[in-house]
Design an enzyme around this catalytic site. Structure first.
Site, mmCIF file in Angstrom:
data_model
loop_
_atom_site.group_PDB
_atom_site.id
_atom_site.type_symbol
_atom_site.label_atom_id
_atom_site.label_comp_id
_atom_site.label_asym_id
_atom_site.label_seq_id
_atom_site.Cartn_x
_atom_site.Cartn_y
_atom_site.Cartn_z
ATOM 1 N N LYS A 34 2.337 -0.358 -0.797
ATOM 2 C CA LYS A 34 2.999 -0.781 0.440
ATOM 3 C C LYS A 34 3.488 -2.227 0.384
ATOM 4 C CE LYS A 34 -1.504 -1.183 2.799
ATOM 5 N NZ LYS A 34 -2.310 -0.586 1.717
ATOM 6 N N ASN A 45 0.533 -7.153 6.992
ATOM 7 C CA ASN A 45 -0.539 -7.156 6.003
ATOM 8 C C ASN A 45 -0.142 -7.826 4.696
ATOM 9 O OD1 ASN A 45 -3.321 -6.121 5.533
ATOM 10 N ND2 ASN A 45 -2.345 -4.956 3.888
ATOM 11 N N HIS A 90 -11.256 2.748 1.987
ATOM 12 C CA HIS A 90 -11.716 2.271 3.306
ATOM 13 C C HIS A 90 -12.441 3.360 4.107
ATOM 14 C CE1 HIS A 90 -9.418 -1.258 2.436
ATOM 15 N NE2 HIS A 90 -8.253 -0.644 2.533
#
Length: 469
Positions: free
Chosen positions: A124, A147, A193
């Site tokens: 990403k 981010n 995660h």
């Protein structure tokens, strides 16, 4: 504070901010500049002191009167559900106060701008940087953040003419309820995660939030190279809301964009035209980057760019720091910084690109370790282990890859450099691709990558053979 975005309608209202790292501190300052009363807190005394130096006195949210607070602006790294909520997040929930992030505040501040939102387990950051580069090269008014590094509220106010390109993690997506991107990209999904989302289903659900509020005028670009993403594409298509575009790096993408075999193929108009040989773009090596290129190309087409400026932007992309970043070539050996590879799946993307590899890995291990990388071990000439994962990784490598437990990055680079230079193997690469988080020895992957860069450049200067790339 003059450069921070103003959020309308906050005068006289009280908002809480928890977490005063880069994005949290900017959020607190932007809220104050917008006329809000800001009650901000961090568990770190040093971060609270930093807030005070900015003219905002910390307020202990553990003892605050939550009846006066309208919302909690939470830094995305702080848990609000799993594995257990931070005590202050729990207080916000008990008081029935919304928990939001700084990206949500940007959406409210810039309701007329267009948003390109990008998520996925891997790729990403590259896709975000690549998309921003293409848009800027084409003369569009663009700001890149989220981010990827620049906090949302530190971006310039663009208005209706602008396009915000935002990298969004699963953590951020959970606290951005108003997100309705003009174009949304999901690149891929692999386990990551899990502790923060309860289980794999929770992680997938967090990623899927990027498409939740899209409608007929919007575009959903979804990778089809892994099963969770393919299933999500089917769900989003079944909603018959946004236009759904498939992307792939390994197969044709009907009515979408493919990078299979390094050929960028545009089938958006059902013509399956090859528009670029990606194998000639040095800053986009490997199948994973071919998917990133396909995603960026599809996004640019969806935003109205013509083919020629998109292709030119792909060709001129300078690359992303800490992601297969060439630091130097010393006596024919390349030194590559892939510090952003914080899990095995990300490291796999690098290992397939090079051979022989003098591989520096380790740090704070992720679930599953490096077991999934066994098929690529034959590409490794020697492994150099650092950090908490050293002993576990040594066991995994035993009998298949020669390995040295080095402890620190500095010792690992020195050892890899000495052996690679002595072996004189054609195509040799000293590769930092840790397959681990950095937090056992570094503040973040950026600091780890910068340390690698400095060590390598000093090595190169020492023998007079460095060529920065």
């Amino acid at each position: 504070m003059t450069d921070l975005i103003r959020i309308p309608g906050l005068a006289g209202r009280t908002l809480a901010v928890l977490g005063l790292g880069k994005s949290g501190l900017v959020a607190a300052k932007a809220l104050k500049a917008s006329g809000a009363t800001v009650w901000a807190w961090d568990d770190s005394a040093a971060q609270r002191a930093q807030l005070a130096s900015e003219g905002i006195e910390p307020v202990d949210l553990g003892t605050a009167d939550w009846t006066r607070i309208e919302a909690l602006v939470l830094s995305p790294g702080i848990p609000h559900s799993f594995p257990k909520p931070h005590p202050i997040a729990a207080k916000a929930k008990a008081a029935n106060k919304p928990i939001i992030g700084d990206v949500e505040l940007l959406l409210r501040a810039q309701p007329h701008a267009r948003f390109l939102a990008i998520t996925g387990t891997n790729g990403k950051s590259t896709t975000t940087a690549l998309s921003g580069h293409i848009l800027a090269s084409a003369g569009r008014q663009v700001a890149v953040g989220g981010n990827i590094g620049t906090p949302a509220l530190a971006l310039p106010a663009l208005g209706a003419a602008g396009i915000y390109v935002l990298e969004l993690s699963s953590y951020q997506l959970e606290i951005t309820p108003s997100l309705k991107p003009t174009v949304a990209i999901l690149l891929n999904i692999t386990p990551d995660h899990i502790d923060r989302h309860g289980d794999m289903a929770g992680y997938i659900a967090a990623k899927e939030r990027i498409f939740r509020r899209q409608s007929a005028d919007d575009t959903a670009i979804i990778g089809i190279d892994d099963e969770p993403s393919r299933a999500m594409r089917e769900r989003i298509a079944a909603r018959k809301a946004a236009r759904v575009v498939a992307i792939s790096s390994i197969r044709p993408a009907s009515a979408g964009v493919s990078g299979a075999d390094g050929k960028l193929v545009d089938d958006l108009d059902a013509k399956a035209e090859t528009v670029l040989d990606l194998t000639g773009v040095a800053t986009l090596p490997g199948e994973h980057n071919w998917q990133n290129a396909a995603a960026a190309y599809a996004a640019m087409r969806s935003l109205g760019l013509q083919r020629a400026p998109i292709v030119e932007g792909l060709r001129t992309y300078p690359g992303l720091a800490h992601r297969q970043e060439m630091i130097a070539t010393i006596n024919g050996v390349r030194y590559i910084n892939d510090s952003k590879a914080t899990n095995a799946d990300a490291t796999q993307k690098a290992l397939v690109c090079y051979q022989p590899i003098y591989w520096i890995l380790g740090g704070k291990p992720k679930e599953g370790g490096i077991e999934s990388l066994r098929p690529l071990f034959p590409r490794v000439a020697h492994a150099y282990l650092i950090g908490e994962a050293s002993a576990a990784f040594a066991r995994t490598l035993k009998g298949q890859v020669a390995a040295t437990e080095c402890g620190t990055l500095e010792r690992a680079v020195a050892s890899a450099h000495a052996q690679a230079q002595a072996d004189h193997k054609a195509g040799a690469v000293v590769l930092l691709s840790p397959a681990c988080a950095s937090f056992d020895q570094f503040a973040n992957f950026e600091q780890r990558g910068e340390a690698f860069r400095q060590i390598v450049l000093e090595l190169g200067n020492g023998n007079g053979q460095r060529r920065a790339s």
